[in-house]
Enzyme design. Structure first.
Site, PDB file in Angstrom:
ATOM      1  N   HIS A 137      -0.510  -0.179  -9.813  1.00 45.67           N
ATOM      2  CA  HIS A 137      -1.203  -1.115  -8.904  1.00 45.67           C
ATOM      3  C   HIS A 137      -1.778  -2.312  -9.680  1.00 45.67           C
ATOM      4  CE1 HIS A 137      -3.372  -1.254  -4.748  1.00 45.67           C
ATOM      5  NE2 HIS A 137      -3.146  -2.476  -5.219  1.00 45.67           N
ATOM      6  N   GLU A 150      -2.398   7.718  -4.349  1.00 43.52           N
ATOM      7  CA  GLU A 150      -2.704   6.826  -5.455  1.00 43.52           C
ATOM      8  C   GLU A 150      -4.049   7.215  -6.050  1.00 43.52           C
ATOM      9  OE1 GLU A 150      -1.462   2.749  -4.786  1.00 43.52           O
ATOM     10  OE2 GLU A 150      -3.232   2.105  -5.881  1.00 43.52           O
ATOM     11  N   ARG A 196       0.860  -1.186   0.000  1.00 43.85           N
ATOM     12  CA  ARG A 196       0.000   0.000   0.000  1.00 43.85           C
ATOM     13  C   ARG A 196       0.894   1.232   0.000  1.00 43.85           C
ATOM     14  NH1 ARG A 196      -3.398  -2.816  -1.572  1.00 43.85           N
ATOM     15  NH2 ARG A 196      -5.427  -3.278  -0.669  1.00 43.85           N
TER      16      ARG A 196
HETATM   17  C1  DGY Z   1      -5.460  -6.300  -3.032  1.00 49.54           C
HETATM   18  O1  DGY Z   1      -6.031  -7.359  -3.317  1.00 49.54           O
HETATM   19  O2  DGY Z   1      -5.442  -5.835  -1.884  1.00 49.54           O
HETATM   20  C2  DGY Z   1      -4.818  -5.573  -4.153  1.00 49.54           C
HETATM   21  O3  DGY Z   1      -3.959  -4.589  -3.699  1.00 49.54           O
HETATM   22  C3  DGY Z   1      -5.865  -4.936  -5.022  1.00 49.54           C
HETATM   23  O4  DGY Z   1      -6.491  -3.930  -4.285  1.00 49.54           O
END
Ligand code: DGY
Length: 327
Positions: A285, A266, A237
Site C-alpha cells: 500500500h 490488509e 482498496r
Molecule cells: C489514500 O489516500 O486513500 C491511500 O490509499 C492511503 O490510504
C-alpha cells in the site's frame, strides 16, 4: 482549538497548523491502542487522521461528542461513516489530486511488472538462478495497443489511462457511476457496461472509491469472465477483491497475473499462498508514498483544519452538505 494527529506527518503540515495558532498534539509512539486513540480524540476539537486502522463510526461519534472536524490524511474515506458525520454536522476533509500521479504511477508500475514477470525474474536472480538465454522461458507480454479497462475513472484512473495511452497506445474502456467527458474527449475512452469491462480488458485496473456494497465485487464469477491474458491491478482498496478467488484464478491460469498495492485482508498474511505465485506482484500500500504526494497531503489536511478553525468551508471536503444544512 486543539488538533490531535495520531501519527507524525511531514513537517510542512504541522508547521502550518501551529502558525495558524492551533495547538497540536502528536503522541510519542505510533502504535496506539484503540483506547489510547479514543481518549486522545475525546480531548480534542479536531482530528488529523492518519491511516485507516481506526473507524469513524457511530460508536466513535457517540463517544467523542467534542470532535468538531476531521481531516483525513488520505483520499479514501471508507473508514468514515459519512452519514453519521452529516447527522452531527461534522465536516470531513480528504486529500484529492495531490496523490493522483503517485498512485497511478504504482498502478502503471504493477501493470508492467506483471506483464514482464519482473517479480518472478528478480526472485530467480536472488536465488542465484540467472539461467542461460532461453527463447521460451519466462516470456512476458507486450502492452502495445492492448485494452486497458478502468473501473472507476476519476482523478487517479484518468492519470493511469493517460500514461497507458501515451506509453503503449492502449485503448481505454471504463465503467463508472458517471460518464467522464474529459477522458472520452482527450483519451478516446469508451464507457462500457461492467460485463463488457471485464470481458474485454487485457488489463483491468481498479481506481474507484470503495463502498461496502462493492465488497468482493471482483470474485470467482468475475475472474472466470476475464481474458486468459488479463492482468488484474488493484491499487484502490483490498476489499474490492476476494483474495481466495483471485488466488484460484491465478493458480489455474484463468487470468495472466495480478498486481496488488492493496490486499484483502490488509496487511496480507506472511503465509498467504498468493505470495508464492510467480504471476503476482504485491506491494504494501505505497500508492501515495512519494515525498511530493505526502507533503501535498499534509498541506491539504492542514488547510482543511485551518479553514474550519476560521469558520470557513474546508477546501477539500467530502461532505460539503454539512455547510448548506447549517445555513
Ligand atoms: C489514500 O489516500 O486513500 C491511500 O490509499 C492511503 O490510504
Amino acid at each position: 482549538m486543539k488538533v490531535f494527529i495520531n501519527k507524525r506527518i511531514p513537517e510542512i503540515g504541522i508547521n502550518m497548523l501551529k502558525e495558524a495558532g492551533l495547538e497540536v498534539f502528536i503522541p510519542d509512539h505510533d502504535n496506539l491502542s484503540r483506547e489510547e486513540w479514543l481518549s486522545y480524540c475525546k480531548s480534542h476539537d479536531m482530528i488529523l487522521s492518519v491511516g485507516a486502522e481506526f473507524k469513524y463510526d457511530k460508536d466513535f461519534f457517540n463517544e467523542c461528542p467534542n470532535v468538531k472536524a476531521i481531516a483525513l490524511y488520505s483520499v479514501g474515506f471508507d473508514h468514515v461513516d459519512i452519514q453519521e458525520a452529516n447527522s452531527r454536522k461534522i465536516p470531513v476533509g480528504n486529500t484529492p489530486d495531490v496523490l493522483s500521479k503517485a498512485t497511478s504511477d504504482i498502478a502503471f508500475l504493477l501493470m508492467q511488472s506483471v506483464a514482464r514477470r519482473a517479480s518472478y525474474n528478480f526472485e530467480k536472480v536472488k536465488v542465484g538462478n540467472w539461467g542461460d538465454f532461453d527463447p521460451l522461458h519466462a516470456l512476458g507480454q507486450e502492452l502495445y495497443g492492448k485494452t486497458l479497462g478502468i473501473f472507476g475513472l476519476g482523478r487517479i484512473g484518468f492519470e493511469m489511462a493517460k500514461k497507458s495511452k501515451a506509453a503503449f497506445d492502449m485503448n481505454i474502456i471504463y465503467h463508472n457511476r458517471h460518464r467522464n467527458q474529459e477522458a472520452e474527449n482527450e483519451l478516446g475512452a469508451k464507457y462500457v457496461s461492467f460485463e463488457e469491462l471485464i470481458s474485454r480488458s487485457d488489463v483491468l485496473s481498479i481506481h474507484a472509491n470503495f463502498k461496502e456494497e462493492q465488497k468482493e465485487l471482483f470474485n470467482a464469477d468475475v475472474f472466470k469472465e476475464m481474458k486468459e491474458n488479463a492482468i488484474f491491478i488493484n491499487t484502490a482498496r483490498g476489499g474490492f477483491h476476494n483474495q481466495k478467488d483471485l488466488y484460484d484464478a491465478l493458480a489455474e491460469h484463468k487470468i495472466w497475473g495480478a498486481g496488488l498495492d492493496v490486499t484483502n485482508p490488509e496487511p496480507i498474511f506472511k503465509d498467504d499462498p498468493i505470495l508464492e505465485l510467480s504471476n503476482v506482484c504485491v506491494l504494501p500500500h505505497i500508492g501515495s508514498a512519494t515525498v511530493e504526494a505526502r507533503n501535498g497531503m499534509a498541506k491539504i489536511a492542514a488547510e482543511n483544519l485551518i479553514a474550519f478553525s476560521k469558520g470557513e468551508k474546508m477546501p477539500a471536503c467530502i461532505n460539503p452538505e454539512v455547510y448548506s444544512e447549517k445555513s
